[in-house]
Write a protein that holds these residues in place. Structure first.
Motif, PDB file in Angstrom:
ATOM      1  N   TYR A  89       6.134 -31.443  49.146  1.00 35.55           N
ATOM      2  CA  TYR A  89       5.927 -30.843  50.458  1.00 35.55           C
ATOM      3  C   TYR A  89       4.993 -29.640  50.432  1.00 35.55           C
ATOM      4  CZ  TYR A  89       7.165 -30.553  55.392  1.00 35.55           C
ATOM      5  OH  TYR A  89       7.114 -30.585  56.762  1.00 35.55           O
ATOM      6  N   VAL A  90       4.746 -29.083  49.254  1.00 34.68           N
ATOM      7  CA  VAL A  90       3.792 -27.977  49.171  1.00 34.68           C
ATOM      8  C   VAL A  90       2.440 -28.385  49.748  1.00 34.68           C
ATOM      9  CG1 VAL A  90       3.050 -28.571  46.815  1.00 34.68           C
ATOM     10  CG2 VAL A  90       2.787 -26.225  47.643  1.00 34.68           C
ATOM     11  N   ALA A  91       2.062 -29.654  49.605  1.00 32.35           N
ATOM     12  CA  ALA A  91       0.770 -30.114  50.119  1.00 32.35           C
ATOM     13  C   ALA A  91       0.710 -30.005  51.638  1.00 32.35           C
ATOM     14  CB  ALA A  91       0.505 -31.556  49.683  1.00 32.35           C
ATOM     15  N   VAL A  92       1.815 -30.293  52.318  1.00 31.62           N
ATOM     16  CA  VAL A  92       1.857 -30.178  53.777  1.00 31.62           C
ATOM     17  C   VAL A  92       1.665 -28.719  54.176  1.00 31.62           C
ATOM     18  CG1 VAL A  92       3.216 -30.629  55.857  1.00 31.62           C
ATOM     19  CG2 VAL A  92       3.390 -32.183  53.898  1.00 31.62           C
ATOM     20  N   GLY A  93       2.391 -27.831  53.497  1.00 31.29           N
ATOM     21  CA  GLY A  93       2.291 -26.424  53.834  1.00 31.29           C
ATOM     22  C   GLY A  93       0.922 -25.840  53.554  1.00 31.29           C
ATOM     23  N   VAL A  94       0.334 -26.192  52.416  1.00 32.33           N
ATOM     24  CA  VAL A  94      -0.977 -25.647  52.061  1.00 32.33           C
ATOM     25  C   VAL A  94      -2.037 -26.136  53.035  1.00 32.33           C
ATOM     26  CG1 VAL A  94      -2.795 -25.711  50.294  1.00 32.33           C
ATOM     27  CG2 VAL A  94      -0.429 -25.237  49.646  1.00 32.33           C
ATOM     28  N   TRP A  95      -1.994 -27.410  53.400  1.00 28.29           N
ATOM     29  CA  TRP A  95      -2.956 -27.932  54.373  1.00 28.29           C
ATOM     30  C   TRP A  95      -2.771 -27.241  55.727  1.00 28.29           C
ATOM     31  CZ3 TRP A  95      -7.485 -29.642  54.787  1.00 28.29           C
ATOM     32  CH2 TRP A  95      -7.937 -30.420  55.859  1.00 28.29           C
ATOM     33  N   HIS A  96      -1.534 -27.042  56.150  1.00 27.44           N
ATOM     34  CA  HIS A  96      -1.242 -26.372  57.411  1.00 27.44           C
ATOM     35  C   HIS A  96      -1.771 -24.930  57.383  1.00 27.44           C
ATOM     36  CE1 HIS A  96       1.518 -24.271  60.324  1.00 27.44           C
ATOM     37  NE2 HIS A  96       1.235 -25.339  61.043  1.00 27.44           N
ATOM     38  N   HIS A  97      -1.571 -24.242  56.263  1.00 23.66           N
ATOM     39  CA  HIS A  97      -2.055 -22.866  56.165  1.00 23.66           C
ATOM     40  C   HIS A  97      -3.586 -22.820  56.200  1.00 23.66           C
ATOM     41  CE1 HIS A  97      -1.792 -18.584  55.122  1.00 23.66           C
ATOM     42  NE2 HIS A  97      -2.818 -18.802  54.307  1.00 23.66           N
TER      43      HIS A  97
ATOM     44  N   GLN B 205       3.905 -38.243  54.151  1.00 24.32           N
ATOM     45  CA  GLN B 205       3.157 -37.209  54.865  1.00 24.32           C
ATOM     46  C   GLN B 205       2.478 -36.258  53.885  1.00 24.32           C
ATOM     47  OE1 GLN B 205       5.419 -34.251  56.974  1.00 24.32           O
ATOM     48  NE2 GLN B 205       3.770 -33.848  58.432  1.00 24.32           N
ATOM     49  N   ALA B 206       3.189 -35.871  52.831  1.00 21.60           N
ATOM     50  CA  ALA B 206       2.635 -34.939  51.858  1.00 21.60           C
ATOM     51  C   ALA B 206       1.413 -35.526  51.151  1.00 21.60           C
ATOM     52  CB  ALA B 206       3.700 -34.548  50.850  1.00 21.60           C
ATOM     53  N   LEU B 207       1.466 -36.798  50.804  1.00 18.13           N
ATOM     54  CA  LEU B 207       0.319 -37.440  50.162  1.00 18.13           C
ATOM     55  C   LEU B 207      -0.899 -37.450  51.080  1.00 18.13           C
ATOM     56  CD1 LEU B 207       1.780 -40.521  48.247  1.00 18.13           C
ATOM     57  CD2 LEU B 207       0.294 -38.746  47.297  1.00 18.13           C
ATOM     58  N   ARG B 208      -0.688 -37.687  52.360  1.00 15.64           N
ATOM     59  CA  ARG B 208      -1.814 -37.662  53.302  1.00 15.64           C
ATOM     60  C   ARG B 208      -2.430 -36.263  53.362  1.00 15.64           C
ATOM     61  NH1 ARG B 208      -0.411 -40.263  58.944  1.00 15.64           N
ATOM     62  NH2 ARG B 208      -2.685 -40.449  59.040  1.00 15.64           N
ATOM     63  N   CYS B 209      -1.576 -35.243  53.381  1.00 17.36           N
ATOM     64  CA  CYS B 209      -2.100 -33.877  53.405  1.00 17.36           C
ATOM     65  C   CYS B 209      -2.792 -33.534  52.093  1.00 17.36           C
ATOM     66  CB  CYS B 209      -0.969 -32.896  53.690  1.00 17.36           C
ATOM     67  SG  CYS B 209      -0.312 -32.991  55.381  1.00 17.36           S
ATOM     68  N   ALA B 210      -2.252 -34.018  50.964  1.00 17.30           N
ATOM     69  CA  ALA B 210      -2.902 -33.776  49.677  1.00 17.30           C
ATOM     70  C   ALA B 210      -4.275 -34.424  49.624  1.00 17.30           C
ATOM     71  CB  ALA B 210      -2.014 -34.301  48.549  1.00 17.30           C
ATOM     72  N   LEU B 211      -4.391 -35.618  50.183  1.00 21.15           N
ATOM     73  CA  LEU B 211      -5.696 -36.283  50.226  1.00 21.15           C
ATOM     74  C   LEU B 211      -6.659 -35.536  51.143  1.00 21.15           C
ATOM     75  CD1 LEU B 211      -4.525 -39.988  50.243  1.00 21.15           C
ATOM     76  CD2 LEU B 211      -6.088 -38.963  48.574  1.00 21.15           C
ATOM     77  N   ALA B 212      -6.152 -34.966  52.225  1.00 23.90           N
ATOM     78  CA  ALA B 212      -7.017 -34.154  53.091  1.00 23.90           C
ATOM     79  C   ALA B 212      -7.531 -32.931  52.344  1.00 23.90           C
ATOM     80  CB  ALA B 212      -6.254 -33.736  54.351  1.00 23.90           C
ATOM     81  N   LEU B 213      -6.660 -32.318  51.543  1.00 25.91           N
ATOM     82  CA  LEU B 213      -7.085 -31.185  50.722  1.00 25.91           C
ATOM     83  C   LEU B 213      -8.141 -31.624  49.711  1.00 25.91           C
ATOM     84  CD1 LEU B 213      -3.575 -29.605  50.164  1.00 25.91           C
ATOM     85  CD2 LEU B 213      -5.502 -28.435  51.252  1.00 25.91           C
ATOM     86  N   ALA B 214      -7.927 -32.770  49.088  1.00 26.56           N
ATOM     87  CA  ALA B 214      -8.899 -33.278  48.123  1.00 26.56           C
ATOM     88  C   ALA B 214     -10.245 -33.544  48.792  1.00 26.56           C
ATOM     89  CB  ALA B 214      -8.359 -34.552  47.467  1.00 26.56           C
ATOM     90  N   ASP B 215     -10.215 -34.113  49.995  1.00 23.02           N
ATOM     91  CA  ASP B 215     -11.455 -34.350  50.727  1.00 23.02           C
ATOM     92  C   ASP B 215     -12.163 -33.037  51.039  1.00 23.02           C
ATOM     93  OD1 ASP B 215     -10.995 -37.062  50.677  1.00 23.02           O
ATOM     94  OD2 ASP B 215     -10.315 -37.190  52.770  1.00 23.02           O
ATOM     95  N   GLN B 216     -11.380 -32.037  51.435  1.00 26.95           N
ATOM     96  CA  GLN B 216     -11.967 -30.739  51.746  1.00 26.95           C
ATOM     97  C   GLN B 216     -12.677 -30.158  50.530  1.00 26.95           C
ATOM     98  OE1 GLN B 216     -12.075 -29.245  54.752  1.00 26.95           O
ATOM     99  NE2 GLN B 216     -13.190 -27.464  53.923  1.00 26.95           N
ATOM    100  N   ARG B 217     -12.125 -30.408  49.364  1.00 25.55           N
ATOM    101  CA  ARG B 217     -12.708 -29.900  48.119  1.00 25.55           C
ATOM    102  C   ARG B 217     -13.752 -30.851  47.530  1.00 25.55           C
ATOM    103  NH1 ARG B 217     -10.665 -25.991  45.233  1.00 25.55           N
ATOM    104  NH2 ARG B 217     -11.161 -27.078  43.289  1.00 25.55           N
TER     105      ARG B 217
END
Length: 356
Positions: A108-116, A174-186
């Motif tokens: 769930y850290v991925a959801v929070g980090v993407w939200h932040h 949900q967390a995996l989707r947010c982690a992939l969004a973070l990866a895309d951002q990077r």
């Protein structure tokens, strides 16, 4: 404490006034330790999932420094294998009380980090947190089973509990989707994560037999929708099929059948689910009903036993308040919250039947 231009999104007629919203935010802040940890309440334990949910509520309120401190706590105290323990006494990282490492807690850290990141646009924060997110997702995917579902946890002795929980796996989705969004951002593609997400979504949508039977719990009812794996007509059919069993008009949502107990966290999460389905009117109604759980200090009691007219347990948790604020933020149009829980711009994984 909060930023102008954001607190008005925590005002919802019939649910929260500006003054009430401010008191609820202050209650979460009061529970947060100076090192950033957010236990359920002072003197109780911290678990990484609820800690993150409370941090997301702080971001929705514009309290970005407080939220960032919560994520820094996770970064500083991550285990070498990418996990966190399931519970820490009063948020003390040196005092874990449950050394199990639960997959949905860790993901769930991925959801929070993407939200932040969506809340602040802080690239430096993203760069600093990315190694922690990457390690956490890798830990979680080590427990993905051949059928796509995610095993529950790894015990302290290193052994795996491969039984899968539908609620937990839906949260990991949900967390995996947010982690992939973070990866895309990077600009760091993670094709293995995309494959894992597709397999997981397929298991949630098509293979209920791969999960432990927890159908008595309302979270198993709505979490496949809230986590984004089930949407559209399938989501509406799922929610409508069990509505009368789990929803108690005027009070909120049962936690578990057949117990005469409604809980604030489940009520707020169902409201957030309904918002994600485009049913804002029903979402507001649920949030209005759960206001009987509001305490004088702006926090929310965990639950109410309606057969006995009794508040139980006698606790007011940061995560119950956090879930309420996130639901209100989504209904108020907070962009970061709507992006995370609406999911329209999140990756869907390599699965041809995704989100049907």
């Amino acid at each position: 404490m909060t930023s102008p231009g954001r607190t008005e999104r925590l005002v919802l007629p019939g649910v929260l006034t500006a003054e009430q919203a401010a008191r609820t935010v202050a209650g979460i802040v009061a529970a947060q330790r100076t090192d950033g940890a957010i236990p359920w309440f002072r003197g109780h334990h911290l678990d990484p999932w609820d800690h993150t949910e409370a941090a997301m509520a702080l971001d929705a309120a514009g309290a970005h420094e407080r939220a960032e401190a919560a994520y820094e706590w996770l970064r500083r105290h991550q285990n070498p294998d990418g996990s966190w323990y399931a519970a820490y006494a009063d948020g003390d990282a040196a005092a874990p009380t449950d050394r199990g490492r639960e997959t949905n807690f860790c993901a769930y850290v991925a959801v929070g980090v993407w939200h932040h990141f969506l809340s602040t646009g802080d690239e430096t924060f993203l760069d600093r947190m990315w190694p922690a997110v990457f390690a956490a997702i890798e830990f979680v995917l080590e427990l993905q089973q051949p059928g796509g579902e995610i095993g529950w946890k790894r015990e302290d002795d290193g052994s795996s509990v491969t039984d899968a929980l539908l609620t937990g796996s839906s949260s990991v989705y949900q967390a995996l989707r947010c982690a992939l969004a973070l990866a895309d951002q990077r600009e760091e593609p993670q094709p293995d994560w995309e494959l894992a997400l597709g397999r997981l979504g397929h298991a949630i949508r098509r293979h209920p037999e791969r999960f432990l039977d927890k159908a008595r719990y309302s979270m198993d009812w709505y979490y496949p929708v809230l986590g984004g794996a089930v949407r559209g007509a399938a989501a509406a059919a799922r929610i409508d099929a069990e509505w009368e069993r789990f929803v108690v008009p005027g009070l909120g949502v049962r936690c578990v059948l057949p117990n005469p107990w409604v809980t604030g966290g489940e009520s707020a999460e169902l409201a957030l689910t309904l918002w994600a389905m485009g049913e804002s009117d029903r979402a507001v109604q649920i949030l209005a009903w759960m206001q009987h759980l509001r305490a004088e200090d702006g926090m929310y009691w965990t639950g109410y036993v309606f057969d006995d007219d009794a508040i139980w347990p006698r606790e007011r948790t940061s995560w119950t308040a956090g879930s309420l604020l996130l639901a209100v933020a989504a209904l108020g149009g907070d962009e970061a919250t709507t992006s995370v829980f609406g999911g329209e711009r999140l990756p869907t994984g390599l699965d041809p039947d995704c989100c049907r």
